[in-house]
Design a protein around this motif. Sequence first.
Motif, PDB file in Angstrom:
ATOM      1  N   GLY A   1      12.669 -20.244-103.374  1.00  0.00           N
ATOM      2  CA  GLY A   1      12.791 -20.782-102.665  1.00  0.00           C
ATOM      3  C   GLY A   1      11.928 -22.643-102.175  1.00  0.00           C
ATOM      4  N   ILE A   2      11.784 -23.120-100.996  1.00  0.00           N
ATOM      5  CA  ILE A   2      11.146 -24.628-100.973  1.00  0.00           C
ATOM      6  C   ILE A   2       9.333 -24.708-101.042  1.00  0.00           C
ATOM      7  CG2 ILE A   2      12.248 -25.448 -99.822  1.00  0.00           C
ATOM      8  CD1 ILE A   2      10.291 -24.978 -97.286  1.00  0.00           C
TER       9      ILE A   2
ATOM     10  N   ALA B   1      -3.008 -20.391-107.969  1.00  0.00           N
ATOM     11  CA  ALA B   1      -2.550 -19.185-107.273  1.00  0.00           C
ATOM     12  C   ALA B   1      -1.997 -19.215-105.892  1.00  0.00           C
ATOM     13  CB  ALA B   1      -4.012 -19.616-106.527  1.00  0.00           C
ATOM     14  N   ILE B   2      -1.469 -20.646-105.832  1.00  0.00           N
ATOM     15  CA  ILE B   2      -0.843 -21.209-104.617  1.00  0.00           C
ATOM     16  C   ILE B   2       0.420 -21.152-105.527  1.00  0.00           C
ATOM     17  CG2 ILE B   2       0.153 -22.992-102.957  1.00  0.00           C
ATOM     18  CD1 ILE B   2      -2.624 -23.840-101.778  1.00  0.00           C
ATOM     19  N   TYR B   3       0.918 -21.914-106.664  1.00  0.00           N
ATOM     20  CA  TYR B   3       2.143 -21.993-107.829  1.00  0.00           C
ATOM     21  C   TYR B   3       2.509 -20.702-107.683  1.00  0.00           C
ATOM     22  CZ  TYR B   3       4.997 -23.660-111.430  1.00  0.00           C
ATOM     23  OH  TYR B   3       6.552 -23.259-111.819  1.00  0.00           O
ATOM     24  N   SER B   4       1.553 -19.533-107.898  1.00  0.00           N
ATOM     25  CA  SER B   4       2.212 -18.470-108.379  1.00  0.00           C
ATOM     26  C   SER B   4       2.484 -17.370-106.385  1.00  0.00           C
ATOM     27  CB  SER B   4       0.925 -17.393-108.674  1.00  0.00           C
ATOM     28  OG  SER B   4       0.413 -17.696-110.105  1.00  0.00           O
ATOM     29  N   TRP B   5       2.044 -17.959-105.711  1.00  0.00           N
ATOM     30  CA  TRP B   5       2.640 -17.087-104.139  1.00  0.00           C
ATOM     31  C   TRP B   5       3.674 -18.153-104.143  1.00  0.00           C
ATOM     32  CZ3 TRP B   5       3.160 -20.567 -99.712  1.00  0.00           C
ATOM     33  CH2 TRP B   5       3.827 -19.588 -98.817  1.00  0.00           C
ATOM     34  N   GLY B   6       3.911 -19.270-104.674  1.00  0.00           N
ATOM     35  CA  GLY B   6       5.025 -19.910-104.154  1.00  0.00           C
ATOM     36  C   GLY B   6       6.000 -19.512-104.794  1.00  0.00           C
ATOM     37  N   LEU B   7       5.995 -19.028-106.376  1.00  0.00           N
ATOM     38  CA  LEU B   7       7.420 -18.224-106.926  1.00  0.00           C
ATOM     39  C   LEU B   7       7.440 -17.212-106.522  1.00  0.00           C
ATOM     40  CD1 LEU B   7       5.552 -19.088-110.877  1.00  0.00           C
ATOM     41  CD2 LEU B   7       7.428 -20.572-109.606  1.00  0.00           C
TER      42      LEU B   7
ATOM     43  N   LEU C   1       9.123 -30.560-101.516  1.00  0.00           N
ATOM     44  CA  LEU C   1      10.678 -30.186-100.858  1.00  0.00           C
ATOM     45  C   LEU C   1      11.892 -30.500-101.568  1.00  0.00           C
ATOM     46  CD1 LEU C   1       9.294 -31.306 -97.285  1.00  0.00           C
ATOM     47  CD2 LEU C   1       9.288 -29.146 -97.869  1.00  0.00           C
ATOM     48  N   ALA C   2      11.984 -31.147-103.244  1.00  0.00           N
ATOM     49  CA  ALA C   2      13.359 -31.709-103.873  1.00  0.00           C
ATOM     50  C   ALA C   2      14.245 -30.253-103.880  1.00  0.00           C
ATOM     51  CB  ALA C   2      12.529 -32.612-104.219  1.00  0.00           C
ATOM     52  N   GLN C   3      15.160 -30.244-103.412  1.00  0.00           N
ATOM     53  CA  GLN C   3      15.907 -29.079-104.401  1.00  0.00           C
ATOM     54  C   GLN C   3      17.172 -29.710-104.950  1.00  0.00           C
ATOM     55  OE1 GLN C   3      15.973 -25.875-102.951  1.00  0.00           O
ATOM     56  NE2 GLN C   3      13.893 -26.546-102.464  1.00  0.00           N
ATOM     57  N   SER C   4      16.645 -30.960-104.873  1.00  0.00           N
ATOM     58  CA  SER C   4      17.448 -31.777-105.958  1.00  0.00           C
ATOM     59  C   SER C   4      17.124 -32.331-107.495  1.00  0.00           C
ATOM     60  CB  SER C   4      18.793 -32.045-106.028  1.00  0.00           C
ATOM     61  OG  SER C   4      18.636 -33.019-105.353  1.00  0.00           O
ATOM     62  N   SER C   5      17.525 -32.349-108.752  1.00  0.00           N
ATOM     63  CA  SER C   5      16.267 -32.988-109.587  1.00  0.00           C
ATOM     64  C   SER C   5      16.259 -34.399-108.827  1.00  0.00           C
ATOM     65  CB  SER C   5      16.774 -32.631-111.319  1.00  0.00           C
ATOM     66  OG  SER C   5      18.021 -33.255-111.206  1.00  0.00           O
ATOM     67  N   ILE C   6      17.254 -34.675-109.370  1.00  0.00           N
ATOM     68  CA  ILE C   6      17.625 -36.477-108.345  1.00  0.00           C
ATOM     69  C   ILE C   6      16.026 -36.970-107.095  1.00  0.00           C
ATOM     70  CG2 ILE C   6      18.989 -37.924-107.144  1.00  0.00           C
ATOM     71  CD1 ILE C   6      21.104 -37.133-108.935  1.00  0.00           C
ATOM     72  N   LEU C   7      15.900 -35.576-106.327  1.00  0.00           N
ATOM     73  CA  LEU C   7      15.000 -36.048-104.763  1.00  0.00           C
ATOM     74  C   LEU C   7      14.169 -35.479-105.412  1.00  0.00           C
ATOM     75  CD1 LEU C   7      15.455 -36.685-102.038  1.00  0.00           C
ATOM     76  CD2 LEU C   7      15.244 -34.275-101.645  1.00  0.00           C
ATOM     77  N   MET C   8      14.244 -35.059-106.773  1.00  0.00           N
ATOM     78  CA  MET C   8      12.544 -34.646-106.879  1.00  0.00           C
ATOM     79  C   MET C   8      12.213 -35.671-108.267  1.00  0.00           C
ATOM     80  SD  MET C   8      10.936 -34.670-110.466  1.00  0.00           S
ATOM     81  CE  MET C   8      12.523 -33.551-111.655  1.00  0.00           C
ATOM     82  N   VAL C   9      12.640 -37.030-108.741  1.00  0.00           N
ATOM     83  CA  VAL C   9      12.335 -37.792-109.777  1.00  0.00           C
ATOM     84  C   VAL C   9      11.933 -39.554-108.566  1.00  0.00           C
ATOM     85  CG1 VAL C   9      13.608 -40.134-110.819  1.00  0.00           C
ATOM     86  CG2 VAL C   9      14.228 -37.283-111.376  1.00  0.00           C
TER      87      VAL C   9
END
Length: 519
Positions: free
Chosen positions: A477-478, A467-473, A406-414
């Motif tokens: 967004g999230i 397949a899920i990653y391609s769909w997400g792209l 769900l992270a929208q920033s690299s800090i939250l992702m880390v």
Amino acid sequence: MLEQTPLLSNIDDEHYNGVLSETVGVDNAFQAAQRDTKYSSVSSRYVLQLCVLMLIFNFTQYAAYAPLTAVFEDIICTHYYSSNFHHLPLSQRDCKVIPVQYELALVKGYKDAFSQIPSIFLSIPLGLLADRIGRKPVILLFLLGIFLNDTWVKVVCIFPSQLPLRLVWFGPVLKAVGGGANFGTSMLFTAVADVTREKDRVPAFLKLSAMEMVVQIAGAPLVSTLMSFNNWYPLGLSSILLVVAGLIAILLPETHPQPRGTILVSPSTVYGQASISGHNEGVQLADSYFQMFKKVVLRSYTTSGDLLKNPGILLSLAVFLLAAWGAHSWALLLQYVSQKFKWEFSTANLLFSLRCGITLLLSLLIIGAIDRFVQQKLGIKSAQKDLLLSMGSCILIIVGVTVVGLAQSSILMVAGVVISALGSSLLVSFRCAMIALFPQTPVASLNAVTAIAESFGILISGPVLAAIYSWGLSQGGIWTGAPFLLASGLHILALAIIFYLRLTRTPVQVSALLERQGS
């Protein structure tokens, strides 16, 4: 004779009898302490040798991961623009476009999926073979298969104009020589279980699993530095180290307590009669080994069927399958971070170093301290303790991968990567719990079926996550983090199963099984 022994043979002195019994008791205790010290020393030496082998093997795999991703992307990108926009200058080509990233996810996903097929079909036969002829020959076969597969993938990448990149999908056929990476890793854990007592098994398993963490901490800066010069430098290094791993495996001692390679082969069949010629002896020997392999394969189906009849083992295997499926989402981390936050592969690769640094600290210090506290202070022993540790680890993974997705920033992702790393001992603690829960099951066979479960998880995850990653792209967004959200859901199911096992597989039940085994 002792100093207190009377000269007369008629001994009725109660004082003498008491002194004698105390002296003998002290002597027996001393001899037992000596045996424990000797066993501990030999066990520690064997575990150290296996850790070194695991360290080198993991580095060969890790050193090739990020560079291969970059090489794959470059080959796909070149082919895409040369086929569709051949007039476009190289400086204006964007390799992060959806068609390129979709093909990259597809190639990697199916490559990882097909890599699990050898473990699925050969883990049981090779596990039974390891019980017959010992662990060392099977470990050598596993390393040979990995080397052949690694070489094939790199050959395809060296000749991208002559060989389609999707030919890397056929590399796992060569892995069939030794059962694949999951099976080989399970054999190393089996060898550690051979030389350690149950009470020492969790620390020993954690040391073995920590080798992957050491590799990613120390190896990430090295691999990233080499990639900054040329992606093929770390790829060449990984090939060299695979050869080194094979040489070290040759020097390993056999850890199986009683290899039974001769049980299935009668002396008359193997060696023949004295009148048989050398040629006929060779034919007889080959035939005997064929018969042994045939019996092992047939018995493997019987063994796997017996194991799957046990509901507890079946549920435990489901945990391995779900956890492996969910954990494979990290295979998309480089691509996910590179596409979403515009990081270079060499920079994103350092995330693995961060994640593994925390995992190493967890393995060497935190989990050991928690393990001692739970056993000594809370009085929770064996399987129940390991199930508690597994539940805590699973919860941390659920929180961590959800944050990453769900992270929208690299800090939250880390931050999500850090939280999930704190739960990375899940399968180690659960493996120990499973061995304690089912003491009547041979360890090698049990570890073999867990390798199959993990392989099934990765087999499913490769195409599905791609397949899920391609769909997400395409959604944006999230939803670009959809693979990590799926991983969170899978770990929730695993947590529910572990909780159920803790409620139903009580210490009394396990003790009863141990008593029946002893009787």
